[in-house]
Design an enzyme around this catalytic site. Structure first.
Site, PDB file in Angstrom:
ATOM      1  CB  SER A 117     -20.032 -76.620  87.558  1.00 30.28           C
ATOM      2  OG  SER A 117     -18.824 -75.953  87.771  1.00 30.28           O
ATOM      3  NE  ARG A 174     -11.937 -78.721 106.060  1.00 31.46           N
ATOM      4  CZ  ARG A 174     -11.955 -77.719 106.942  1.00 31.46           C
ATOM      5  NH1 ARG A 174     -12.616 -76.606 106.691  1.00 31.46           N
ATOM      6  NH2 ARG A 174     -11.304 -77.838 108.089  1.00 31.46           N
ATOM      7  CG  HIS A 204      -5.930 -72.624  92.201  1.00 28.83           C
ATOM      8  ND1 HIS A 204      -6.368 -72.519  93.516  1.00 28.83           N
ATOM      9  CD2 HIS A 204      -5.484 -71.404  91.850  1.00 28.83           C
ATOM     10  CE1 HIS A 204      -6.170 -71.279  93.930  1.00 28.83           C
ATOM     11  NE2 HIS A 204      -5.624 -70.580  92.944  1.00 28.83           N
TER      12      HIS A 204
HETATM   13  C1  GRF Z   1     -13.968 -73.868  90.752  1.00 28.04           C
HETATM   14  O1  GRF Z   1     -13.748 -72.573  90.268  1.00 28.04           O
HETATM   15  C2  GRF Z   1     -12.682 -74.477  91.222  1.00 28.04           C
HETATM   16  O2  GRF Z   1     -11.585 -74.141  90.436  1.00 28.04           O
HETATM   17  C3  GRF Z   1     -12.553 -73.841  92.583  1.00 28.04           C
HETATM   18  O3  GRF Z   1     -13.856 -73.864  93.116  1.00 28.04           O
HETATM   19  C4  GRF Z   1     -14.784 -73.843  92.037  1.00 28.04           C
HETATM   20  C5  GRF Z   1     -15.639 -75.054  92.182  1.00 28.04           C
HETATM   21  O4  GRF Z   1     -16.733 -75.028  91.309  1.00 28.04           O
HETATM   22  N1  GRF Z   1     -11.566 -74.476  93.370  1.00 28.04           N
HETATM   23  P1  GRF Z   1     -17.629 -76.317  91.098  1.00 28.04           P
HETATM   24  O5  GRF Z   1     -18.090 -76.803  92.481  1.00 28.04           O
HETATM   25  O6  GRF Z   1     -16.822 -77.349  90.380  1.00 28.04           O
HETATM   26  O7  GRF Z   1     -18.799 -75.828  90.293  1.00 28.04           O
END
Ligand code: GRF
Length: 202
Positions: free
Chosen positions: A15, A92, A110
């Site tokens: 997303s 990773r 994050h």
């Molecule tokens: C997000 O909340 C990002 O901050 C975290 O993993 C999630 C990934 O979501 N590290 P997406 O794959 O971008 O929908």
């Protein structure tokens, strides 16, 4: 101005990748996404990229020593003449050599207000701690996990009755807003990594 060539590294639904792709359609946006790389075969984000006409690659990590996995990612990035790498839900951890090689040109998002709640299961940690506020952070990736200099942060409240699902959805709205803003700042050279800190020229 020549647009910066961006690769997005994902492991899941993508997303944030979708939000970055959407932002690049804004007239004058200083970056274009030319490659999406997943370490997970069949990750939903690969389809997001394909539908947008963006090249995709899968680089499975299973069975590979970290340095060899990093080398494959590095080779794919170099072959595509990538200027800036955005990690978005990429699960990773890189070795030190890779992180240093791309230092200043690689960003990560994050889902907490770093330095609070680094690592995984972030929303669980936030709810267990009982804090009233959380958020998200876009930072320069450095060899130390979730500890690179902050580019942008956004806050959201933690509300009574919140679950991981409700909280992560609220945080995600802000992720989708600040990641494209942070990429714009870096692509325009308005934020750069200097002496281990994020230097702003805005
Ligand atoms: C997000 O909340 C990002 O901050 C975290 O993993 C999630 C990934 O979501 N590290 P997406 O794959 O971008 O929908």
């Amino acid at each position: 101005m020549t647009k910066k060539r961006v690769a997005v590294l994902i492991s899941g639904r993508g997303s944030n990748l979708a939000a970055l792709i959407e932002a690049t359609k804004t007239p004058g946006y200083p970056a274009e996404i030319v490659l999406a790389i997943s370490n997970v075969p069949g990750a939903g984000g690969l389809e997001v990229a394909r539908l947008a006409g963006i090249a995709t690659q899968t680089v499975p990590h299973k069975g590979l020593p970290r340095e060899m996995f990093d080398a494959r990612i590095d080779a794919a990035l170099r072959a595509a003449n990538i200027d800036i790498v955005c990690e978005a839900g990429f699960m990773r951890i890189h070795g030190e050599a890779f992180a240093r090689a791309w230092q200043g040109r690689i960003l990560n998002i994050h889902p907490s207000l770093l330095p609070a709640f680094p690592g995984t299961h972030v929303h669980e940690q936030v709810l267990a701690a009982g804090v009233k506020e959380t958020g998200c952070t876009v930072h320069f990736l450095t060899p130390e996990l979730d500890a690179g200099p902050t580019i942008l942060q956004a806050k959201v409240p933690v509300l009574p009755g919140d679950t991981v699902d409700t909280l992560s959805a609220r945080v995600l709205v802000e992720e989708h807003r600040i990641y494209p803003e942070a990429l714009r700042l870096v692509a325009e050279g308005k934020v750069r990594l200097a002496d281990g800190r994020a230097a702003f020229d805005v």
